[in-house]
Motif scaffolding. Structure first.
Motif, PDB file in Angstrom:
ATOM      1  N   PHE A   1       0.852  -1.178   0.000  1.00  0.00           N
ATOM      2  CA  PHE A   1       0.000   0.000   0.000  1.00  0.00           C
ATOM      3  C   PHE A   1       0.902   1.247   0.000  1.00  0.00           C
ATOM      4  CE2 PHE A   1      -2.793  -3.350   1.431  1.00  0.00           C
ATOM      5  CZ  PHE A   1      -3.855  -3.145   0.567  1.00  0.00           C
ATOM      6  N   THR A   2       0.429   2.302  -0.622  1.00  0.00           N
ATOM      7  CA  THR A   2       1.291   3.418  -1.027  1.00  0.00           C
ATOM      8  C   THR A   2       2.118   3.976   0.121  1.00  0.00           C
ATOM      9  OG1 THR A   2      -0.317   3.967  -2.746  1.00  0.00           O
ATOM     10  CG2 THR A   2       1.276   5.675  -2.135  1.00  0.00           C
ATOM     11  N   PHE A   3       1.470   4.296   1.224  1.00  0.00           N
ATOM     12  CA  PHE A   3       2.195   4.886   2.345  1.00  0.00           C
ATOM     13  C   PHE A   3       3.272   3.943   2.862  1.00  0.00           C
ATOM     14  CE2 PHE A   3       3.103   7.395   5.937  1.00  0.00           C
ATOM     15  CZ  PHE A   3       3.157   6.569   7.037  1.00  0.00           C
ATOM     16  N   MET A   4       2.936   2.655   2.920  1.00  0.00           N
ATOM     17  CA  MET A   4       3.891   1.682   3.434  1.00  0.00           C
ATOM     18  C   MET A   4       5.040   1.475   2.452  1.00  0.00           C
ATOM     19  SD  MET A   4       1.156  -0.912   5.153  1.00  0.00           S
ATOM     20  CE  MET A   4       2.383  -1.981   5.887  1.00  0.00           C
ATOM     21  N   ALA A   5       4.726   1.512   1.150  1.00  0.00           N
ATOM     22  CA  ALA A   5       5.787   1.393   0.144  1.00  0.00           C
ATOM     23  C   ALA A   5       6.786   2.533   0.289  1.00  0.00           C
ATOM     24  CB  ALA A   5       5.183   1.378  -1.255  1.00  0.00           C
ATOM     25  N   TRP A   6       6.273   3.722   0.618  1.00  0.00           N
ATOM     26  CA  TRP A   6       7.167   4.875   0.791  1.00  0.00           C
ATOM     27  C   TRP A   6       7.962   4.770   2.092  1.00  0.00           C
ATOM     28  CZ3 TRP A   6       8.849   8.584  -2.326  1.00  0.00           C
ATOM     29  CH2 TRP A   6       9.541   9.659  -1.744  1.00  0.00           C
ATOM     30  N   LEU A   7       7.261   4.549   3.183  1.00  0.00           N
ATOM     31  CA  LEU A   7       7.913   4.589   4.489  1.00  0.00           C
ATOM     32  C   LEU A   7       8.837   3.394   4.715  1.00  0.00           C
ATOM     33  CD1 LEU A   7       8.163   6.036   7.218  1.00  0.00           C
ATOM     34  CD2 LEU A   7       6.227   4.690   8.036  1.00  0.00           C
ATOM     35  N   TYR A   8       8.401   2.208   4.265  1.00  0.00           N
ATOM     36  CA  TYR A   8       9.148   0.999   4.603  1.00  0.00           C
ATOM     37  C   TYR A   8       9.979   0.436   3.454  1.00  0.00           C
ATOM     38  CZ  TYR A   8       6.368   1.133   8.813  1.00  0.00           C
ATOM     39  OH  TYR A   8       5.789   1.528   9.988  1.00  0.00           O
ATOM     40  N   LEU A   9       9.749   0.895   2.224  1.00  0.00           N
ATOM     41  CA  LEU A   9      10.584   0.423   1.130  1.00  0.00           C
ATOM     42  C   LEU A   9      11.456   1.544   0.575  1.00  0.00           C
ATOM     43  CD1 LEU A   9      11.434  -1.895  -0.700  1.00  0.00           C
ATOM     44  CD2 LEU A   9       9.667  -1.155  -2.321  1.00  0.00           C
ATOM     45  N   TYR A  10      10.838   2.665   0.175  1.00  0.00           N
ATOM     46  CA  TYR A  10      11.646   3.751  -0.386  1.00  0.00           C
ATOM     47  C   TYR A  10      12.698   4.217   0.618  1.00  0.00           C
ATOM     48  CZ  TYR A  10      13.305   8.337  -1.531  1.00  0.00           C
ATOM     49  OH  TYR A  10      14.141   9.408  -1.752  1.00  0.00           O
ATOM     50  N   GLU A  11      12.272   4.497   1.846  1.00  0.00           N
ATOM     51  CA  GLU A  11      13.214   5.041   2.821  1.00  0.00           C
ATOM     52  C   GLU A  11      14.293   4.020   3.179  1.00  0.00           C
ATOM     53  OE1 GLU A  11      11.306   7.011   6.073  1.00  0.00           O
ATOM     54  OE2 GLU A  11      10.228   8.404   4.755  1.00  0.00           O
ATOM     55  N   LEU A  12      13.910   2.735   3.226  1.00  0.00           N
ATOM     56  CA  LEU A  12      14.893   1.687   3.506  1.00  0.00           C
ATOM     57  C   LEU A  12      15.867   1.539   2.337  1.00  0.00           C
ATOM     58  CD1 LEU A  12      15.827  -0.729   5.273  1.00  0.00           C
ATOM     59  CD2 LEU A  12      14.183  -2.127   3.987  1.00  0.00           C
ATOM     60  N   ALA A  13      15.315   1.480   1.107  1.00  0.00           N
ATOM     61  CA  ALA A  13      16.166   1.258  -0.070  1.00  0.00           C
ATOM     62  C   ALA A  13      17.112   2.433  -0.310  1.00  0.00           C
ATOM     63  CB  ALA A  13      15.291   1.022  -1.300  1.00  0.00           C
ATOM     64  N   SER A  14      16.616   3.650  -0.131  1.00  0.00           N
ATOM     65  CA  SER A  14      17.480   4.814  -0.363  1.00  0.00           C
ATOM     66  C   SER A  14      18.561   4.909   0.711  1.00  0.00           C
ATOM     67  CB  SER A  14      16.647   6.097  -0.420  1.00  0.00           C
ATOM     68  OG  SER A  14      15.893   6.270   0.771  1.00  0.00           O
ATOM     69  N   LYS A  15      18.222   4.568   1.933  1.00  0.00           N
ATOM     70  CA  LYS A  15      19.203   4.609   3.021  1.00  0.00           C
ATOM     71  C   LYS A  15      20.277   3.540   2.841  1.00  0.00           C
ATOM     72  CE  LYS A  15      19.590   3.885   8.031  1.00  0.00           C
ATOM     73  NZ  LYS A  15      18.831   3.550   9.274  1.00  0.00           N
ATOM     74  N   GLU A  16      19.852   2.333   2.441  1.00  0.00           N
ATOM     75  CA  GLU A  16      20.787   1.211   2.341  1.00  0.00           C
ATOM     76  C   GLU A  16      21.454   1.118   0.971  1.00  0.00           C
ATOM     77  OE1 GLU A  16      21.612  -0.834   4.767  1.00  0.00           O
ATOM     78  OE2 GLU A  16      20.234   0.041   6.246  1.00  0.00           O
ATOM     79  N   GLY A  17      21.027   1.961   0.020  1.00  0.00           N
ATOM     80  CA  GLY A  17      21.594   1.911  -1.320  1.00  0.00           C
ATOM     81  C   GLY A  17      21.145   0.711  -2.125  1.00  0.00           C
TER      82      GLY A  17
ATOM     83  N   ASP B   1      19.357  -1.457  -4.930  1.00  0.00           N
ATOM     84  CA  ASP B   1      19.025  -1.255  -6.349  1.00  0.00           C
ATOM     85  C   ASP B   1      17.709  -1.959  -6.650  1.00  0.00           C
ATOM     86  OD1 ASP B   1      18.860  -1.065  -9.082  1.00  0.00           O
ATOM     87  OD2 ASP B   1      20.684  -2.208  -9.506  1.00  0.00           O
ATOM     88  N   LEU B   2      16.667  -1.180  -6.973  1.00  0.00           N
ATOM     89  CA  LEU B   2      15.351  -1.741  -7.282  1.00  0.00           C
ATOM     90  C   LEU B   2      15.028  -1.608  -8.770  1.00  0.00           C
ATOM     91  CD1 LEU B   2      13.272  -0.248  -4.290  1.00  0.00           C
ATOM     92  CD2 LEU B   2      14.539  -2.418  -4.381  1.00  0.00           C
ATOM     93  N   SER B   3      16.038  -1.409  -9.611  1.00  0.00           N
ATOM     94  CA  SER B   3      15.788  -1.072 -11.011  1.00  0.00           C
ATOM     95  C   SER B   3      15.102  -2.169 -11.801  1.00  0.00           C
ATOM     96  CB  SER B   3      17.099  -0.678 -11.697  1.00  0.00           C
ATOM     97  OG  SER B   3      18.046  -1.734 -11.628  1.00  0.00           O
ATOM     98  N   ASN B   4      15.179  -3.399 -11.344  1.00  0.00           N
ATOM     99  CA  ASN B   4      14.489  -4.489 -12.036  1.00  0.00           C
ATOM    100  C   ASN B   4      13.112  -4.789 -11.440  1.00  0.00           C
ATOM    101  OD1 ASN B   4      16.302  -5.269 -14.142  1.00  0.00           O
ATOM    102  ND2 ASN B   4      17.679  -6.083 -12.575  1.00  0.00           N
TER     103      ASN B   4
ATOM    104  N   THR C   1      16.390   4.904  -6.182  1.00  0.00           N
ATOM    105  CA  THR C   1      16.445   3.431  -6.107  1.00  0.00           C
ATOM    106  C   THR C   1      16.511   2.781  -7.486  1.00  0.00           C
ATOM    107  OG1 THR C   1      14.058   2.939  -6.220  1.00  0.00           O
ATOM    108  CG2 THR C   1      14.942   3.610  -4.075  1.00  0.00           C
ATOM    109  N   GLY C   2      16.312   3.569  -8.555  1.00  0.00           N
ATOM    110  CA  GLY C   2      16.305   3.010  -9.904  1.00  0.00           C
ATOM    111  C   GLY C   2      14.991   2.402 -10.328  1.00  0.00           C
ATOM    112  N   LEU C   3      13.980   2.425  -9.443  1.00  0.00           N
ATOM    113  CA  LEU C   3      12.684   1.812  -9.747  1.00  0.00           C
ATOM    114  C   LEU C   3      11.846   2.743 -10.620  1.00  0.00           C
ATOM    115  CD1 LEU C   3      10.693  -0.535  -9.179  1.00  0.00           C
ATOM    116  CD2 LEU C   3       9.914   0.736  -7.187  1.00  0.00           C
TER     117      LEU C   3
END
Length: 353
Positions: free
Chosen positions: A189-205, A207-210, A240-242
């Motif tokens: 769900f959108t908010f969770m994708a932002w808070l728990y995926l975008y913020e995690l992926a950008s912090k940890e570097g 790569d979500l490009s695929n 994140t490349g996504l």
């Protein structure tokens, strides 16, 4: 899975002609099988035998009615699954009754819609949620039904959150190490994708490009972060490349019917078996393209309950017709009616900070 013929293929004129006959037949079907629905039709000037020239003329039910009445068109002993909406704490929830045939149909058509962007094969899948959500599969919340429904399109499932609703960094890292070099599916769900995926992926570097992200709902909580749909897409791509990101609009009251964002992000689109109508909140008349109003959703899927023509509590606007990535109406959801109950799913999620 096999790739279905496109369900985003009909012009608006073709859609209207096809839907009208099917929806009139569904109205008669539910009238014959639901005493409550029949009484509503008679009380609102829609007796048996009335003719309809346009989909917009068909009788609608306010979606809130499913919170106060048990509306179903199948006997109690044929109810296979009961779905409930995820209302805010203490709020009444919608109850949606499915028999086996209806449950199979909604899953089949959901598959047909999503295959347009996911493809014919099950992909490794990240779920931006917690496995604890799925403990009672017979009586699922809207959020749980959404997660469970989308899980069917993936394999090698990994949840981004642990059972205490905390980000599981190592689980995500291990998933990406194993599957990140090939196409993979993400749902949240959108908010969770932002808070728990975008913020995690950008912090940890990470790569979500695929990845291919399917997400829905929860924009309200992103207002404070100044994140709208365009910013959501931009930041995911930049950090994140996504880039394969598909928002969708749907509700438990029309389970299986989702309105999917076009590949260019130019708006939401109706599959061929569904449509939307935008109505003036005072007169209830249909409004023209470009005029905001209350969203009515129509779908030929609801057969075990009279949910085929519903007036929602959402506000939307049609941007164009037969002029975008796919044919039909191109629209956006822009908010909720004043005093309407906050929608559930990710808006009611109280995750760990």
């Amino acid at each position: 899975m096999t790739l279905a013929t496109s369900v985003f293929s009909k012009s608006q004129a073709q859609r209207e002609a096809n839907l009208l006959d099917e929806l009139v037949a569904l109205t008669d079907h539910h009238r014959a099988r639901s005493l409550e629905y029949r009484r509503i039709l008679e009380a609102t000037g829609h007796p048996a035998g009335r003719t309809y020239e346009r989909v917009a003329d068909l009788p609608w039910l306010p979606v809130r009615l499913f919170k106060t009445h048990a509306l179903k068109s199948v006997p109690d002993d044929e109810v296979f699954k009961l779905l409930t909406s995820s209302g805010t704490t203490g709020a009444e929830v919608s109850r949606i009754f499915l028999d086996k045939e209806a449950a199979a149909l909604q899953q089949r058509m959901l598959s047909a819609v999503l295959q347009q962007v996911v493809g014919p094969h099950r992909l490794p899948m990240l779920l931006v949620d917690t496995k604890a959500l799925l403990k009672n599969r017979r009586s699922l919340s809207a959020r749980g039904a959404g997660v469970l429904g989308l899980m069917n399109f993936g394999r090698n499932h990994v949840f981004v959150l642990d059972e205490e609703d905390r980000p599981d960094v190592e689980a995500v890292r291990t998933f990406l190490d194993k599957h990140g070099n090939e196409p993979f599916l993400i749902f949240g769900f959108t908010f969770m994708a932002w808070l728990y995926l975008y913020e995690l992926a950008s912090k940890e570097g990470f790569d979500l490009s695929n990845g291919i992200l399917i997400h829905s709902g929860g924009w309200k909580k992103l207002i404070d972060r100044a994140v709208d749909n365009a910013e959501f897409r931009r930041r995911f791509a930049a950090d994140t490349g996504l880039t394969k990101i598909y928002n969708y609009y749907g509700m438990v009251e029309q389970i299986g019917t989702i309105y999917l964002e076009g590949p260019s992000g130019d708006g939401l689109y109706c599959p061929d078996f569904a449509d939307i109508i935008i109505r003036d909140p005072v007169t209830w008349a249909e409004v023209p393209v470009g005029t905001p109003g209350v969203v009515e959703v129509v779908s030929t899927l609801p057969r075990s309950y009279p949910g085929h023509v519903l007036l929602t509590e959402d506000l939307g606007v049609i941007h164009g017709i037969d002029d975008g990535s796919w044919p039909g109406k191109r629209f956006s959801i822009i908010g909720r009616l004043p005093r309407a109950e906050a929608r559930g799913c990710s808006d009611t999620f109280e995750g760990a900070s």
